[in-house]
Design a protein around this motif. Structure first.
Motif, mmCIF file in Angstrom:
data_model
loop_
_atom_site.group_PDB
_atom_site.id
_atom_site.type_symbol
_atom_site.label_atom_id
_atom_site.label_comp_id
_atom_site.label_asym_id
_atom_site.label_seq_id
_atom_site.Cartn_x
_atom_site.Cartn_y
_atom_site.Cartn_z
ATOM 1 N N THR B 10 0.880 -1.178 0.000
ATOM 2 C CA THR B 10 0.000 0.000 0.000
ATOM 3 C C THR B 10 0.911 1.219 0.000
ATOM 4 N N PRO B 11 0.380 2.371 -0.388
ATOM 5 C CA PRO B 11 1.287 3.508 -0.584
ATOM 6 C C PRO B 11 1.659 4.277 0.679
ATOM 7 N N ASP B 12 0.964 4.058 1.793
ATOM 8 C CA ASP B 12 1.076 5.029 2.882
ATOM 9 C C ASP B 12 1.851 4.593 4.112
ATOM 10 N N GLY B 13 2.720 3.641 4.019
ATOM 11 C CA GLY B 13 3.629 3.354 5.112
ATOM 12 C C GLY B 13 3.104 2.385 6.146
ATOM 13 N N ALA B 14 3.996 2.045 7.083
ATOM 14 C CA ALA B 14 3.660 1.120 8.177
ATOM 15 C C ALA B 14 2.998 1.918 9.302
ATOM 16 N N PRO B 15 2.334 1.219 10.233
ATOM 17 C CA PRO B 15 1.764 1.934 11.390
ATOM 18 C C PRO B 15 2.839 2.736 12.119
ATOM 19 N N LYS B 16 2.427 3.881 12.669
ATOM 20 C CA LYS B 16 3.393 4.779 13.322
ATOM 21 C C LYS B 16 4.133 4.104 14.475
ATOM 22 N N VAL B 18 5.432 1.345 14.755
ATOM 23 C CA VAL B 18 6.521 0.427 14.377
ATOM 24 C C VAL B 18 7.883 1.000 14.773
ATOM 25 N N ASP B 19 8.034 2.301 14.659
ATOM 26 C CA ASP B 19 9.322 2.918 15.002
ATOM 27 C C ASP B 19 9.583 2.944 16.505
ATOM 28 N N ASP B 20 8.543 2.664 17.294
ATOM 29 C CA ASP B 20 8.675 2.797 18.743
ATOM 30 C C ASP B 20 8.707 1.463 19.476
ATOM 31 N N ILE B 21 8.758 0.363 18.729
ATOM 32 C CA ILE B 21 8.823 -0.952 19.377
ATOM 33 C C ILE B 21 10.263 -1.138 19.845
ATOM 34 N N GLY B 22 10.480 -0.882 21.130
ATOM 35 C CA GLY B 22 11.844 -0.823 21.668
ATOM 36 C C GLY B 22 12.612 -2.115 21.480
ATOM 37 N N THR B 169 -4.178 -15.922 10.836
ATOM 38 C CA THR B 169 -5.297 -15.980 9.902
ATOM 39 C C THR B 169 -6.276 -14.856 10.212
ATOM 40 N N GLY B 170 -5.927 -13.676 9.784
ATOM 41 C CA GLY B 170 -6.784 -12.514 10.017
ATOM 42 C C GLY B 170 -6.156 -11.318 9.348
ATOM 43 N N ASN B 171 -6.751 -10.159 9.565
ATOM 44 C CA ASN B 171 -6.267 -8.998 8.827
ATOM 45 C C ASN B 171 -4.982 -8.418 9.409
ATOM 46 N N ASP B 172 -4.951 -8.294 10.744
ATOM 47 C CA ASP B 172 -3.816 -7.567 11.297
ATOM 48 C C ASP B 172 -3.628 -7.932 12.765
#
Lengths: 200, 200
Positions: B10-16, B18-22, B169-172
């Motif tokens: 998709t064009p709009d990036g990963a969830p915000k 993601v950068d904060d998962i220590g 087995t699911g969306n997310d």
């Protein structure tokens, strides 16, 4: 009767929408996204782009898709493909999606069928177009509303910009939800829309 | 400290978040980089519900080699086009009331420690978001969660070579793990820690 093609982005929700019951008979030929550039699109009267095709992959195909419409084809762009990012003259404003209006009691989407006499709207109802919204088009004079609400347009047809072909675009994303086996209204939307493609 | 490749279609990036998962780093990229990335540099590859599974089939030998060498693949979605040995096409459940959607956390694996049936079954009191069917696991897989009265496998993990294949087995899955600790992201951190390579 129109010859209907669809582009398959390789996702599971495209697979379910385009190739499984009950809608697989609505399409005559499926073209994988990676094969579009090598495909003569002129054999299709209708070319259906299912929801959430990656606009980064569609944008490089702009010239081919515009030529397809200018050659007389009808391009149907479903939700979350962001045609404003790869076609000229489209103004789209995304909205904060309220997924929970039906739980919280907040005002939910209130779409209207703007042109009930259009072939694609013949069996469409407002309730079949009601689940949640991702944004609105601000229509230009050449973009005739098919579905709208008090804020803007949710589906339009443009018969002028690419004459003799045409563009039909919506911000609603029923293929994604139907393809994920949830949101019954999304399936109802497709039940109204897809069997009518051959009548365009 | 794990290093992961998070692939988008998709064009709009990963969830915000993601950068904060220590403790872990995530390289976010469009899916075609699979064709050229130095995959052994990563502990795991994250595939979202939007994955182009036909493209994944075209690079399956690279993915298999990655797994054989000790990497992990974490997949979200319904299998439409099996792209790895051990994957089989999605089968939907019969949707028939709450108990058909109930998610059961099966005992015996640390990956879902601390999560309850209710955590995964409900969003705002509504069931049906987590999963609506099963990607049937291969022999030798450990089933982590199941759905419905028949307890069809939803989340499972299977050894492949020296690596691991995890399937949701699911969306997310990540939206649920995020919601379990939206401030500290501890559940997401715990999840990804499980996929750090023991050998390089």
């Amino acid at each position: 009767m129109s010859f209907v093609g669809a582009i398959d982005g390789g996702t599971y929700f495209h697979h379910r929408t385009l190739t499984e019951a009950p809608f697989e008979t609505c399409f005559d030929e499926i073209v994988y996204i990676g094969d579009v550039a090598q495909t003569d699109l002129s054999r299709f009267d209708i070319l259906f782009l299912p929801c959430r095709l990656n606009s980064l992959l569609i944008a490089p195909l702009k010239g081919q898709l515009v030529a397809y419409m200018q050659g007389g084809g009808t391009l149907i762009v479903m939700g979350e493909i962001f045609p404003d990012r790869w076609l000229d003259g489209i103004e789209f404003t995304p909205c904060q999606t309220n997924f929970w209006w039906w739980i919280t009691g907040e005002k939910g989407p209130a779409p209207r069928i703007a042109n009930p006499s259009h072939a694609l709207m013949k069996n469409m109802t407002a309730s079949a177009a009601t689940w949640h919204l991702h944004g609105h088009f601000a229509p230009k004079p050449e973009q005739e509303a098919l579905i709208e609400d008090d804020i803007g347009v949710l589906m339009f047809e443009d018969r002028q910009s690419y004459a003799p072909g045409r563009l039909i675009a919506t911000s609603l994303d029923p293929c994604y939800h139907h393809g994920s086996h949830f949101m019954p209204a999304a399936t109802q939307f497709l039940e109204a829309l897809l069997p009518q493609l051959r009548e365009l | 400290m794990g290093k992961f490749l998070w692939l988008l279609n998709t064009p709009d990036g990963a969830p915000k978040y993601v950068d904060d998962i220590g403790g872990h780093t995530f390289d976010v990229a469009q899916q075609p980089v699979l064709e050229s990335s130095d995959l052994p540099a990563y502990d795991g590859i994250v595939l979202t519900m939007h994955s182009d599974q036909k493209h994944l089939q075209s690079v399956s030998s690279r993915l298999e080699s990655f797994l054989e060498g000790g990497g992990s693949v974490v997949f979200n979605g319904h299998v439409a086009h099996p792209f790895l040995t051990g994957l089989s096409p999605f089968r939907p459940i019969v949707q028939n009331g709450l108990e058909s959607f109930r998610i059961h956390v099966e005992a015996g694996h640390a990956l879902f420690d601390g999560l309850t049936s209710d955590d995964l079954t409900f969003q705002r009191g509504v069931a049906g978001f987590y999963s609506r069917g099963t990607n049937p696991p291969p022999e030798g897989a450990t089933v982590l969660t199941t759905i419905g009265i028949d307890r069809a496998p939803v989340d499972w993990i299977a050894p492949v070579g020296r690596g691991k294949l995890f399937v949701h087995t699911g969306n997310d899955l990540f939206s649920f793990l995020h919601r379990a600790d939206p401030e500290g992201l501890s559940v997401l951190k715990q999840f990804f820690s499980h996929f750090e390579r023991s050998i390089r």
